[in-house]
Design a protein around this motif. Structure first.
Motif, PDB file in Angstrom:
ATOM      1  N   ASP A   1     -23.639 -33.600 118.941  1.00 47.54           N
ATOM      2  CA  ASP A   1     -23.332 -33.058 117.608  1.00 47.54           C
ATOM      3  C   ASP A   1     -24.629 -32.927 116.829  1.00 47.54           C
ATOM      4  OD1 ASP A   1     -22.504 -32.433 115.090  1.00 47.54           O
ATOM      5  OD2 ASP A   1     -21.690 -34.423 114.639  1.00 47.54           O
ATOM      6  N   ARG A   2     -25.156 -31.699 116.794  1.00 40.82           N
ATOM      7  CA  ARG A   2     -26.466 -31.516 116.179  1.00 40.82           C
ATOM      8  C   ARG A   2     -26.442 -31.625 114.667  1.00 40.82           C
ATOM      9  NH1 ARG A   2     -28.631 -26.665 119.628  1.00 40.82           N
ATOM     10  NH2 ARG A   2     -27.316 -27.447 121.296  1.00 40.82           N
ATOM     11  N   ALA A   3     -25.245 -31.713 114.101  1.00 39.57           N
ATOM     12  CA  ALA A   3     -25.156 -31.831 112.641  1.00 39.57           C
ATOM     13  C   ALA A   3     -25.119 -33.293 112.186  1.00 39.57           C
ATOM     14  CB  ALA A   3     -23.901 -31.115 112.151  1.00 39.57           C
ATOM     15  N   ASN A   4     -25.079 -34.232 113.127  1.00 38.14           N
ATOM     16  CA  ASN A   4     -24.979 -35.642 112.757  1.00 38.14           C
ATOM     17  C   ASN A   4     -26.257 -36.115 112.060  1.00 38.14           C
ATOM     18  OD1 ASN A   4     -25.035 -38.477 112.715  1.00 38.14           O
ATOM     19  ND2 ASN A   4     -23.653 -38.607 114.470  1.00 38.14           N
ATOM     20  N   LEU A   5     -26.151 -36.331 110.744  1.00 34.73           N
ATOM     21  CA  LEU A   5     -27.341 -36.695 109.959  1.00 34.73           C
ATOM     22  C   LEU A   5     -27.942 -38.011 110.404  1.00 34.73           C
ATOM     23  CD1 LEU A   5     -26.233 -35.704 106.348  1.00 34.73           C
ATOM     24  CD2 LEU A   5     -27.882 -34.548 107.825  1.00 34.73           C
ATOM     25  N   HIS A   6     -27.061 -38.966 110.778  1.00 40.95           N
ATOM     26  CA  HIS A   6     -27.542 -40.281 111.206  1.00 40.95           C
ATOM     27  C   HIS A   6     -28.365 -40.155 112.491  1.00 40.95           C
ATOM     28  CE1 HIS A   6     -24.228 -41.249 108.517  1.00 40.95           C
ATOM     29  NE2 HIS A   6     -24.769 -42.449 108.370  1.00 40.95           N
ATOM     30  N   ALA A   7     -27.854 -39.354 113.426  1.00 37.93           N
ATOM     31  CA  ALA A   7     -28.576 -39.162 114.681  1.00 37.93           C
ATOM     32  C   ALA A   7     -29.893 -38.441 114.427  1.00 37.93           C
ATOM     33  CB  ALA A   7     -27.714 -38.371 115.667  1.00 37.93           C
ATOM     34  N   ARG A   8     -29.879 -37.467 113.519  1.00 35.19           N
ATOM     35  CA  ARG A   8     -31.103 -36.739 113.187  1.00 35.19           C
ATOM     36  C   ARG A   8     -32.170 -37.690 112.653  1.00 35.19           C
ATOM     37  NH1 ARG A   8     -30.215 -30.955 110.312  1.00 35.19           N
ATOM     38  NH2 ARG A   8     -29.121 -29.913 112.012  1.00 35.19           N
TER      39      ARG A   8
ATOM     40  N   GLY B   1     -24.145 -57.712 129.537  1.00 39.79           N
ATOM     41  CA  GLY B   1     -24.690 -57.565 128.183  1.00 39.79           C
ATOM     42  C   GLY B   1     -25.311 -56.200 127.971  1.00 39.79           C
ATOM     43  N   THR B   2     -26.048 -55.733 128.965  1.00 38.03           N
ATOM     44  CA  THR B   2     -26.654 -54.409 128.871  1.00 38.03           C
ATOM     45  C   THR B   2     -25.572 -53.339 128.778  1.00 38.03           C
ATOM     46  OG1 THR B   2     -28.487 -55.222 130.208  1.00 38.03           O
ATOM     47  CG2 THR B   2     -28.303 -52.839 129.964  1.00 38.03           C
ATOM     48  N   TRP B   3     -24.505 -53.543 129.523  1.00 42.25           N
ATOM     49  CA  TRP B   3     -23.396 -52.594 129.477  1.00 42.25           C
ATOM     50  C   TRP B   3     -22.768 -52.575 128.082  1.00 42.25           C
ATOM     51  CZ3 TRP B   3     -17.844 -52.791 129.470  1.00 42.25           C
ATOM     52  CH2 TRP B   3     -17.245 -51.574 129.813  1.00 42.25           C
ATOM     53  N   TYR B   4     -22.628 -53.744 127.453  1.00 42.16           N
ATOM     54  CA  TYR B   4     -22.093 -53.805 126.086  1.00 42.16           C
ATOM     55  C   TYR B   4     -23.007 -53.065 125.116  1.00 42.16           C
ATOM     56  CZ  TYR B   4     -18.700 -57.340 127.550  1.00 42.16           C
ATOM     57  OH  TYR B   4     -17.682 -58.000 128.162  1.00 42.16           O
ATOM     58  N   ILE B   5     -24.310 -53.235 125.307  1.00 42.47           N
ATOM     59  CA  ILE B   5     -25.257 -52.541 124.430  1.00 42.47           C
ATOM     60  C   ILE B   5     -25.123 -51.031 124.606  1.00 42.47           C
ATOM     61  CG2 ILE B   5     -27.723 -52.054 124.108  1.00 42.47           C
ATOM     62  CD1 ILE B   5     -28.286 -54.989 124.382  1.00 42.47           C
ATOM     63  N   LEU B   6     -25.025 -50.596 125.863  1.00 41.46           N
ATOM     64  CA  LEU B   6     -24.873 -49.160 126.116  1.00 41.46           C
ATOM     65  C   LEU B   6     -23.586 -48.641 125.488  1.00 41.46           C
ATOM     66  CD1 LEU B   6     -26.113 -48.969 129.819  1.00 41.46           C
ATOM     67  CD2 LEU B   6     -27.234 -47.993 127.814  1.00 41.46           C
ATOM     68  N   ARG B   7     -22.553 -49.461 125.521  1.00 39.04           N
ATOM     69  CA  ARG B   7     -21.281 -49.037 124.929  1.00 39.04           C
ATOM     70  C   ARG B   7     -21.406 -48.900 123.411  1.00 39.04           C
ATOM     71  NH1 ARG B   7     -15.802 -52.054 126.546  1.00 39.04           N
ATOM     72  NH2 ARG B   7     -16.628 -53.402 124.920  1.00 39.04           N
ATOM     73  N   LEU B   8     -22.155 -49.827 122.800  1.00 39.47           N
ATOM     74  CA  LEU B   8     -22.400 -49.718 121.358  1.00 39.47           C
ATOM     75  C   LEU B   8     -23.187 -48.447 121.053  1.00 39.47           C
ATOM     76  CD1 LEU B   8     -23.330 -53.413 120.493  1.00 39.47           C
ATOM     77  CD2 LEU B   8     -21.382 -52.148 119.579  1.00 39.47           C
TER      78      LEU B   8
ATOM     79  N   ARG C   1     -23.111 -45.737 122.712  1.00 38.99           N
ATOM     80  CA  ARG C   1     -22.305 -44.560 122.990  1.00 38.99           C
ATOM     81  C   ARG C   1     -21.539 -44.110 121.744  1.00 38.99           C
ATOM     82  NH1 ARG C   1     -17.801 -45.694 127.112  1.00 38.99           N
ATOM     83  NH2 ARG C   1     -16.902 -46.392 125.139  1.00 38.99           N
ATOM     84  N   ASP C   2     -21.153 -45.086 120.892  1.00 35.18           N
ATOM     85  CA  ASP C   2     -20.455 -44.725 119.655  1.00 35.18           C
ATOM     86  C   ASP C   2     -21.419 -44.003 118.738  1.00 35.18           C
ATOM     87  OD1 ASP C   2     -18.289 -46.095 120.616  1.00 35.18           O
ATOM     88  OD2 ASP C   2     -18.859 -47.967 119.638  1.00 35.18           O
ATOM     89  N   PRO C   3     -21.021 -42.827 118.236  1.00 36.94           N
ATOM     90  CA  PRO C   3     -21.946 -42.127 117.335  1.00 36.94           C
ATOM     91  C   PRO C   3     -22.129 -42.894 116.026  1.00 36.94           C
ATOM     92  CG  PRO C   3     -19.835 -40.973 117.503  1.00 36.94           C
ATOM     93  CD  PRO C   3     -19.788 -42.096 118.474  1.00 36.94           C
ATOM     94  N   PRO C   4     -23.344 -42.920 115.489  1.00 40.24           N
ATOM     95  CA  PRO C   4     -23.561 -43.535 114.180  1.00 40.24           C
ATOM     96  C   PRO C   4     -22.885 -42.681 113.110  1.00 40.24           C
ATOM     97  CG  PRO C   4     -25.559 -42.416 114.927  1.00 40.24           C
ATOM     98  CD  PRO C   4     -24.569 -42.338 116.054  1.00 40.24           C
ATOM     99  N   HIS C   5     -22.230 -43.314 112.178  1.00 41.57           N
ATOM    100  CA  HIS C   5     -21.446 -42.542 111.214  1.00 41.57           C
ATOM    101  C   HIS C   5     -21.508 -43.209 109.845  1.00 41.57           C
ATOM    102  CE1 HIS C   5     -18.399 -45.674 111.435  1.00 41.57           C
ATOM    103  NE2 HIS C   5     -18.580 -45.658 112.731  1.00 41.57           N
ATOM    104  N   PRO C   6     -21.042 -42.511 108.787  1.00 40.90           N
ATOM    105  CA  PRO C   6     -21.006 -43.143 107.462  1.00 40.90           C
ATOM    106  C   PRO C   6     -20.103 -44.364 107.481  1.00 40.90           C
ATOM    107  CG  PRO C   6     -20.632 -40.774 107.298  1.00 40.90           C
ATOM    108  CD  PRO C   6     -20.600 -41.116 108.751  1.00 40.90           C
ATOM    109  N   HIS C   7     -20.344 -45.297 106.597  1.00 36.94           N
ATOM    110  CA  HIS C   7     -19.580 -46.548 106.488  1.00 36.94           C
ATOM    111  C   HIS C   7     -19.579 -47.318 107.805  1.00 36.94           C
ATOM    112  CE1 HIS C   7     -18.499 -45.034 102.667  1.00 36.94           C
ATOM    113  NE2 HIS C   7     -17.752 -44.064 103.152  1.00 36.94           N
ATOM    114  N   GLU C   8     -20.722 -47.377 108.392  1.00 35.81           N
ATOM    115  CA  GLU C   8     -20.889 -48.130 109.643  1.00 35.81           C
ATOM    116  C   GLU C   8     -20.548 -49.602 109.396  1.00 35.81           C
ATOM    117  OE1 GLU C   8     -21.326 -48.207 113.369  1.00 35.81           O
ATOM    118  OE2 GLU C   8     -22.229 -46.404 112.552  1.00 35.81           O
ATOM    119  N   ASP C   9     -19.826 -50.223 110.350  1.00 34.07           N
ATOM    120  CA  ASP C   9     -19.533 -51.667 110.228  1.00 34.07           C
ATOM    121  C   ASP C   9     -20.757 -52.472 110.632  1.00 34.07           C
ATOM    122  OD1 ASP C   9     -17.005 -50.921 109.684  1.00 34.07           O
ATOM    123  OD2 ASP C   9     -16.197 -51.403 111.661  1.00 34.07           O
ATOM    124  N   GLY C  10     -20.975 -53.566 109.959  1.00 33.17           N
ATOM    125  CA  GLY C  10     -21.973 -54.515 110.430  1.00 33.17           C
ATOM    126  C   GLY C  10     -21.286 -55.508 111.348  1.00 33.17           C
TER     127      GLY C  10
END
Lengths: 332, 474
Positions: free
Chosen positions: B217-224, B431-438, B440-449
């Motif tokens: 998604d090239r419009a994702n501001l967080h990824a940009r 653990g590495t797999w868990y990190i990769l899974r995290l 994989r989720d796109p960064p988005h507004p109102h991200e949970d801590g």
């Protein structure tokens, strides 16, 4: 006769004590973990230590690093002498440590990580207790190295101290939980604390009775004049503390059981110290034999003197930030 | 591998394998968390300064990943602090008085700082307020630095020992000046080179995650934003790192010439200009580099800044003091090759910026994804180069590796090695797999801590994480 070596022996003893009581309640919660219901109860138990366990475990790194720095020869003898136990403790702590993160990340395998949290804590606690017994019964040293086999540490006595430490940690853990959790978990914590208190006191008594018969030196230390007058108060005070602890648990007092358990551990530590002094590896290496060069002692003492107060202050602050009861939702 | 070895020799090889295995696994995590802790501090600082929730979202996104990576660093690091005693007890007895205090200082000044403030950093945003929370994040970041300082001082002292005296029983004793021990000749170079490596490692991971989500998604501001920040880092720091590495290499030539000979594949001396071998098959038995392809005189140019300068080879070193060339030769080439690939990606991103195509160039994103793990590989390769290049010594030129090992029988060392291998691959693999899974989720507004994250399975009625987050911002 107070010299730098004695001061360093006291600093290492302090680090070990801090580790035992602080990570002791973390490991104790792990040991009791299966006795709490999945869901609300276990989440609360985990949240009671999630923000602080890492800092607590750091005292173990200080104990190991400090022993290498202040008493290199002791470090070089004790670790090979208890080799399988050290490895088992490490692997146990690996499982215990990652379980904190992993169980949240993966609800589908939560049961597995709960199990890893329990078994890792149990193995680490048992290993530490057996190491204590192995050390007290003495190890075979030739020249500047360990010269025994790799199962020398295994004896009825060291298994007894192992069980004692597991029970003691369970007592610490349940008292900490009684202080931090609510609802059914709180009631359970008080119930387990009573069992753990009886088990701990019984095993402490058994170890105290067995120790003087391990070696003539311990017997002489405890049962000859004038030492007997100095050391007689230790068992007496222990008895009073034990009685008060059981009462306070019965009355479901919030913080008193935990504090009294700390006192109990302190008394146990004083007893062990009185037995071992001045050996760092009983019967073979004294603290002066093992001491680091004078310049190393001075250099590190400056660091400890300046930095240790700061560590205690900000560690205390972190505990203060997360004071009060937790619930299953983590910290708000 | 074990052919012709006595029992002691087998135990020695196993102990070395165990140390190499546990330290390589451990080093992956700090290399990542040193850079990531700084990145988190920058993100939180930008959020406090600008008030833009974009930064807070990225902070929370990476904080979750940090918490998993940090836990793995902690537990694998704990193992390291006992490795010296279990498998290298003679080394501990001989050298403890010198390196022990440095490691004790690491615990006092770094580990407690990191661990003490980590809880507040992960779970304390609502309890302590924004400013104190930022202070906690800064403390964790500073702690990772201080830790690198001390442990690299220890490692550098083993490579270039100074400021010591020799006592009874062959003990190394500290001399009158601790600064002579701490700031030994290779320390400044190694510290700079390693810390930059950690920054690059993190930058390429962040860049790969940003690139991955931009492909989707090239419009994702967080990824940009994360992609742009990572590419600035790559473009600016990769060339600096190549320069720092060159300086470090010249310092090594001065103090550990045999290591550089192994890195360059110079079995023979070259009296009038040494070639730079790009490829070859080192043959330690015959002491020659087979199938060598090289640029004439280039090695002399790099190391001596003179085409015709003579360069000594391993034939000037006593056979029993030579490091195993083939490992050092190849690990060094892997590290350098990746360094230039990083530079290439950094330059490509600059071209993309100039052409206004940074957020519209799928090939660049794919390259960034491929380069994601490059920092880890380069860091391990560099580590192998410097450590194997130190062989056959633990304290260079003074204490042999064969004389440093514990009196532990081979079966015990083999059993513990096997246990570490099984547990590490299982636990850190997961653990590495868990990190990769995290990731994989796109960064988005109102991200949970992490603190909201924990409530995911048992959310309280009527309160959504978004409202919670706003509550935290007020």
């Amino acid at each position: 006769m107070i010299d730098l070596t004695v001061i360093w022996a006291l600093i290492i003893a302090f680090a070990v004590f801090m580790y035992v009581v602080m990570d002791g309640f973390d490991l104790g919660i792990g040991i009791l973990f299966p006795a709490f219901a999945p869901g609300e109860e276990r989440d609360q138990a985990m949240n009671a230590i999630a923000p602080v366990w890492d800092g607590n475990e750091t005292w173990l790194v200080l104990g190991g690093g400090g022993l290498l720095a202040a008493f290199p020869l002791a470090y070089a003898i004790i670790l090979p002498a208890t080799y399988p136990l050290i490895i088992a403790m490490m692997l146990g702590l690996v499982f215990r440590g990652v379980a904190f993160e992993f169980r949240w990340r993966d609800p589908r395998h939560r049961a597995f990580w709960d199990m890893a949290f329990f078994s890792g804590s149990l193995v680490a606690a048992l290993s530490q207790g057996i190491i204590l017994g192995a050390l007290l019964q003495g190890v075979h040293v030739e020249g500047r190295a360990y010269a025994g086999g790799w199962l020398d540490w295994l004896s009825p006595y060291s298994l007894l101290t192992g069980a004692g430490v597991v029970a003691g940690y369970a007592l610490l853990g349940s008292c900490w939980l009684a202080l931090k959790v609510e609802g059914t978990a709180e009631s359970k914590a008080f119930g387990y604390a009573k069992w753990a208190a009886w088990a701990t006191l019984g095993l402490m008594a058994a170890v105290s009775l067995a120790t003087p018969f391990l070696a003539g030196q311990y017997f002489q230390r405890w049962f000859t004049e004038p030492m007997i007058f100095w050391l007689a108060p230790v068992p007496v005070i222990t008895g009073i503390v034990a009685f008060t602890l059981l009462r306070s648990l019965g009355n479901r007092h919030a913080w008193l059981p935990f504090v009294l358990t700390l006192v109990l551990f302190l008394l146990g530590m004083i007893g062990l110290g009185a037995s071992m002094w001045p050996w760092v590896v009983p019967q073979s290496v004294s603290i002066w034999d093992a001491a680091a060069p004078h310049r190393s002692q001075v250099f590190m003492l400056v660091g400890v003197g300046l930095i240790m107060p700061l560590i205690l202050i900000y560690t205390g602050w972190a505990y203060w930030v997360f004071r009060g009861k937790v619930d299953s939702h983590g910290y708000h | 591998m074990f052919a012709g070895l006595d029992p002691h020799g087998i135990a020695l090889v196993l102990a070395r394998m165990q140390f190499a295995f546990t330290v390589s696994f451990h080093f992956i995590f700090p290399a990542f968390s040193i850079g990531l802790a700084s990145y988190l501090a920058v993100l939180e600082g930008l959020w406090l300064k600008t008030g833009k929730t974009l930064y807070l979202d990225l902070f929370r996104y990476w904080l979750k990943i940090f918490s998993v990576a940090f836990a793995m660093g902690v537990v694998s690091g704990l193992v390291m602090s006992y490795q010296f005693g279990t498998n290298w007890s003679v080394f501990s007895d001989r050298v403890g008085g010198v390196i022990g205090p440095l490691m004790a200082y690491e615990v006092l000044t770094a580990f407690f700082l990191e661990a003490g403030f980590l809880g507040v950093m992960l779970f304390g945003m609502k309890r302590v307020g924004k400013r104190l929370h930022f202070a906690a994040t800064l403390m964790v970041a500073v702690g990772t630095f201080i830790s690198a300082f001390w442990i690299l001082s220890v490692n550098s002292w083993m490579q270039t020992p100074t400021g010591f005296e020799i006592g009874a029983h062959g003990q190394f004793l500290p001399g009158p000046s601790w600064t002579a021990i701490i700031f030994n000749p290779s320390f400044p170079y190694r510290l700079v080179h390693t810390v930059i490596a950690a920054y690059l490692t993190t930058a390429f991971v962040v860049g790969a995650v940003g690139g991955w989500h931009l492909l989707k998604d090239r419009a994702n501001l967080h990824a940009r934003l994360m992609f742009s920040m990572a590419m600035w880092m790559a473009a600016i720091v990769a060339p600096i790192q190549i320069f720092a590495g060159d300086m470090h290499g010249l310092n090594t030539l001065e103090h550990q010439p045999a290591k550089v000979m192994a890195m360059e594949g110079h079995y023979q001396s070259h009296p009038d200009g040494a070639p730079l071998y790009l490829f070859g098959v080192p043959d330690d038995k015959a002491q020659t580099l087979r199938f060598a392809i090289g640029i004439p005189k280039a090695s002399s140019l790099i190391l001596k800044h003179d085409l015709n300068a003579p360069l000594a080879g391993l034939d000037t070193i006593a056979p029993e003091n030579r490091p195993p060339v083939w490992i050092v030769f190849w690990s060094f080439r892997i590290m350098v090759g990746l360094g230039f690939a990083m530079l290439g990606l950094g330059l490509w991103s600059l071209v993309a910026r100039a052409r206004k195509r940074l957020y519209d160039w799928p090939a660049l994103y794919r390259a960034a994804i491929v380069m994601g793990p490059s920092g880890f590989v380069a860091v391990i390769a560099g580590w192998v180069t410097t450590e194997v290049g130190r062989q056959p010594f633990t304290v260079y030129g003074l204490l042999r590796t064969a004389d440093s090992v514990s009196p532990i029988a081979a079966p015990a060392v083999a059993a513990s090695l096997l246990a570490f291998v099984v547990v590490y691959f299982a636990v850190f693999g997961v653990g590495t797999w868990y990190i990769l899974r995290l990731m994989r989720d796109p960064p988005h507004p109102h991200e949970d801590g992490p603190e909201q994250d924990e409530r995911a399975p048992i959310r309280s009625a009527g309160i959504t994480p978004a409202q919670q987050a706003e509550g935290a911002v007020k």
